[in-house]
Design an enzyme around this catalytic site. Sequence first.
Site, PDB file in Angstrom:
ATOM      1  N   CYS A 329       1.504  -2.791   9.412  1.00  0.00           N
ATOM      2  CA  CYS A 329       0.339  -2.256   8.713  1.00  0.00           C
ATOM      3  C   CYS A 329      -0.931  -2.444   9.556  1.00  0.00           C
ATOM      4  CB  CYS A 329       0.215  -2.882   7.328  1.00  0.00           C
ATOM      5  SG  CYS A 329      -0.825  -1.926   6.205  1.00  0.00           S
ATOM      6  N   HIS A 410       5.645  -2.301   4.749  1.00  0.00           N
ATOM      7  CA  HIS A 410       5.813  -3.657   4.227  1.00  0.00           C
ATOM      8  C   HIS A 410       7.253  -3.782   3.706  1.00  0.00           C
ATOM      9  CE1 HIS A 410       1.622  -4.726   4.555  1.00  0.00           C
ATOM     10  NE2 HIS A 410       1.279  -3.626   3.911  1.00  0.00           N
TER      11      HIS A 410
END
Length: 466
Positions: A329, A410
């Site tokens: 991310c 994630h």
Amino acid sequence: MLVGTGSDVGKSILATALCRIFLQDGYQPAPFKAQNMALNSYATPDGLEIGRAQAVQAEAAKVACHTDMNPLLLKPNSEHTTQVVLNGRPIGNRSAYDYFRKEGREELRQQVHAAFDRLSARYNPIVMEGAGSVSEINLRESDLVNMPMARHADADVILVADIDRGGVFASCYGSVMLQLPEDKARIKGIIINKFRGDIRLFESGRKMLEDICGIPVLGVIPMYKDIVIEEEDSVQLEQKHRSLVDGKVNIAVVLLRHMSNFTDFNVLERDSRVNLFYTSNTQDLEKADIIILPGTKATLDDLYELRRNGVAQAIIRAHRNGTRIIGICGGYQMLGQTVSDPDGIEGSIPQLPGLGLLSIDTVMTADKTTKQVAFDFNGASCKGYEIHQGRSTTEQQILQEGNCIGTYIHGFLDNPAVIDYILHDKVKTDAPTASIEDFKDHQYDLLADHVRRHLDMDTLYRILGS
């Protein structure tokens, strides 16, 4: 509703336990927290954002998570501002002063009430959770999550106190006596949490507490060590700084100031082949076998700090010497060539050079990506979720260039195929690739058994039944 004498008394864990207990007893429970403040969030099946704690509680209840379980999520950008996420979508940044002003509170109150009403029409019982201390009387008029929410829901309230931090008598008595009469009447029991030692030694204390508060103590829950439930906050991460261990794969997670979704590393932490630790020490980073740059709520601010404190240079040197680097991310964005924020989405830094290890450029955008994803990795079916702002110049879910891997996903490291791949040239033996779903389900059962043994469930059911 579980409310606390303070923050971090264990409300979320107890709510998780009760969700599983009620499910085991034949009910259809669901969690609810009107307002949560956390950087650890989760994408719902319909691509919206809620606090990770409510996603965990929903998992314990074996129901799909939904924004109605956490309609209001606050994600701090700094010490003074926070991103406000309403019903799963960001509606802007607010300062603490602006957020807690009376103006506009009724609109938010109506939204969280509506979310609860929709949820309670589908599930029973609703396991509600308050936030912080229930006795912050200076915030009473603007409070959306504690006793005013209990009033709307007509909820029975259980006060949770952490005996491990001390002052349990004063904190319980003060929390009860500072309530308005109508709210005080809602508090039907007390749970003493995080007890160490022989519980029999607290029997007289339990009776004293009941006498001074006029409320039964429903249970004294011992501290546990061998049950693994996701933590809601990252406050303990700095304590997970272990020395490098011979014979194991040493994985260093860079400790960022605005780190988010630290649960990305829970599976790796339990892998017997791995010694995982969190650090911003440049020497430890250069000695690690694998370095992970995690997610962050403030990519540019954390990137600036990494350049200032020498961590960025240490990562580049380690990469040059053959260390595998993984970015997730915001960490993925940092590994690219540039990160730009022309519209000031994150703050006042317009652009910074990245670490230059991946051939991407990233521009921060006002729109936010939140979705669950499925992907193939080395022939295996995998899954995860995305929560990020900013768009990078590649459509690939996973970008690998040399010994550097970047992804927006994630939960990337929850998948056995991914873990086995990043460790395959570092270890000589394979670890069993147990299902993360089966593991977590077993832990919820262990937690429910632990709490059930020490909680007077008969009295709790009488309270709810009345």
